[in-house]
Write a protein that holds these residues in place. Structure first.
Motif, PDB file in Angstrom:
ATOM      1  N   ASP A  61       0.824  -1.212   0.000  1.00  0.00           N
ATOM      2  CA  ASP A  61       0.000   0.000   0.000  1.00  0.00           C
ATOM      3  C   ASP A  61       0.858   1.262   0.000  1.00  0.00           C
ATOM      4  N   HIS A  62       2.172   1.086  -0.084  1.00  0.00           N
ATOM      5  CA  HIS A  62       3.104   2.214  -0.194  1.00  0.00           C
ATOM      6  C   HIS A  62       3.989   2.070  -1.424  1.00  0.00           C
ATOM      7  N   LEU A  63       4.442   0.858  -1.691  1.00  0.00           N
ATOM      8  CA  LEU A  63       5.138   0.569  -2.948  1.00  0.00           C
ATOM      9  C   LEU A  63       4.156  -0.254  -3.788  1.00  0.00           C
ATOM     10  N   HIS A  64       3.351   0.443  -4.595  1.00  0.00           N
ATOM     11  CA  HIS A  64       2.290  -0.192  -5.379  1.00  0.00           C
ATOM     12  C   HIS A  64       2.711  -0.172  -6.835  1.00  0.00           C
ATOM     13  N   PRO A  88      11.276  -7.545  -7.404  1.00  0.00           N
ATOM     14  CA  PRO A  88      11.772  -7.649  -8.786  1.00  0.00           C
ATOM     15  C   PRO A  88      10.963  -6.826  -9.783  1.00  0.00           C
ATOM     16  N   GLY A  89       9.673  -6.617  -9.528  1.00  0.00           N
ATOM     17  CA  GLY A  89       8.863  -5.850 -10.454  1.00  0.00           C
ATOM     18  C   GLY A  89       9.351  -4.431 -10.647  1.00  0.00           C
ATOM     19  N   THR A  94      11.298   0.348 -16.466  1.00  0.00           N
ATOM     20  CA  THR A  94      12.495   0.892 -17.118  1.00  0.00           C
ATOM     21  C   THR A  94      12.330   2.334 -17.573  1.00  0.00           C
ATOM     22  N   ALA A  95      11.099   2.821 -17.633  1.00  0.00           N
ATOM     23  CA  ALA A  95      10.894   4.214 -18.050  1.00  0.00           C
ATOM     24  C   ALA A  95      11.159   5.193 -16.918  1.00  0.00           C
ATOM     25  N   LEU A  96      11.272   4.687 -15.691  1.00  0.00           N
ATOM     26  CA  LEU A  96      11.517   5.548 -14.538  1.00  0.00           C
ATOM     27  C   LEU A  96      12.999   5.530 -14.171  1.00  0.00           C
TER      28      LEU A  96
END
Length: 257
Positions: A61-64, A88-89, A94-96
């Motif tokens: 709920d913080h790293l979504h 791993p996700g 890769t755009a960030l």
């Protein structure tokens, strides 16, 4: 130049300082596992616009990941050190431009300096896996110094580690009727505000998500923390001003004092 804070719900805020937009713990979901959004609309697309997004810890709920995937290409993303290995996700975003942070690390974004500070909270990626990364708060310094606490309990040397700040974005509740260790409730958040000496405070992390099927279980714990923090802050930190925002509401603050 005034600084503006917008609360989108849960721990998701936009901070605008020095012509730079900072987004905290982005969560743009109507439902997350056993939680559903009970108050406030899902933030509009404009809320996704940011120069940098801050992630305080690995809980979903913080790293979504689905919310982070919606950020515009080129957005900076600051995460706790070890997050890329534990989640791993993240490596597929890769755009960030992802930067791992540890307490004491400082990253420049536009005219802002973003400093990672410790937090007292479980840093594991629950409910699976033993890998973890340290839970963090962040101090954003530009025209003003703004502390985003993420999730944390009170800890020794909190005021020293965070340093002097003008505004504190403090969690005052949770997503269920019971808070475990490593959380601030309304009372502990008021104590934290007194320790930090911030002139302004915005209560967050309450009144947004609630477990499905638990609507009748201590419902006051869903609605009350913002009001309770306001009441207790008047006792513990009477010189501070509490800005209790509606979902999507904003406040403009005058900058450094």
């Amino acid at each position: 130049m005034p600084v503006e804070v917008t609360w989108w719900g849960h721990a998701t805020c936009t901070l605008e300082d020095s012509h730079t937009r900072v987004l905290t713990d982005p969560l743009f979901a109507r439902r997350l596992a056993h939680l559903r959004r009970r108050r406030g609309a899902v933030p509009p697309p404009e809320a996704l616009r940011a120069d940098v997004a801050l992630v305080s810890h690995l809980h979903s709920d913080h790293l979504h990941l689905p919310s982070l995937a919606r950020l515009a290409p080129g957005t900076r993303l600051l995460v706790p050190r070890g997050a890329l290995r534990a989640v791993p996700g993240l490596r597929r975003l890769t755009a960030l431009h992802v930067t791992e942070m540890a307490p004491g690390d400082v990253t420049s974004v536009g005219a802002l300096a973003v400093r990672a500070v410790p937090a007292l909270h479980d840093g594991r990626r629950l409910p699976v896996g033993r890998r973890h990364a340290p839970a963090l708060g962040y101090v954003v310094e530009g025209e003003a110094r703004t502390y985003f606490a993420g999730d944390t309990g009170l800890f020794e040397n909190m005021a020293k580690e965070v340093g002097p700040v003008d505004t504190a974005l403090l969690p005052v509740g949770g997503w269920g009727p019971y808070l475990g260790e490593g959380h601030l409730n309304a009372g502990r958040a008021a104590e934290a505000l007194a320790l930090l000496g911030a002139a302004d405070a915005v209560p967050v992390h309450y009144g947004t998500y609630w477990p499905i099927g638990m609507d009748a279980v201590r419902p006051h714990e869903f609605h009350a923390p913002g009001h309770e923090f306001e009441r207790l802050a008047a006792r513990h930190a009477p010189e501070a001003v509490v800005h209790r925002l509606d979902h999507g509401g904003s406040v403009r603050l005058g900058g450094a004092r």
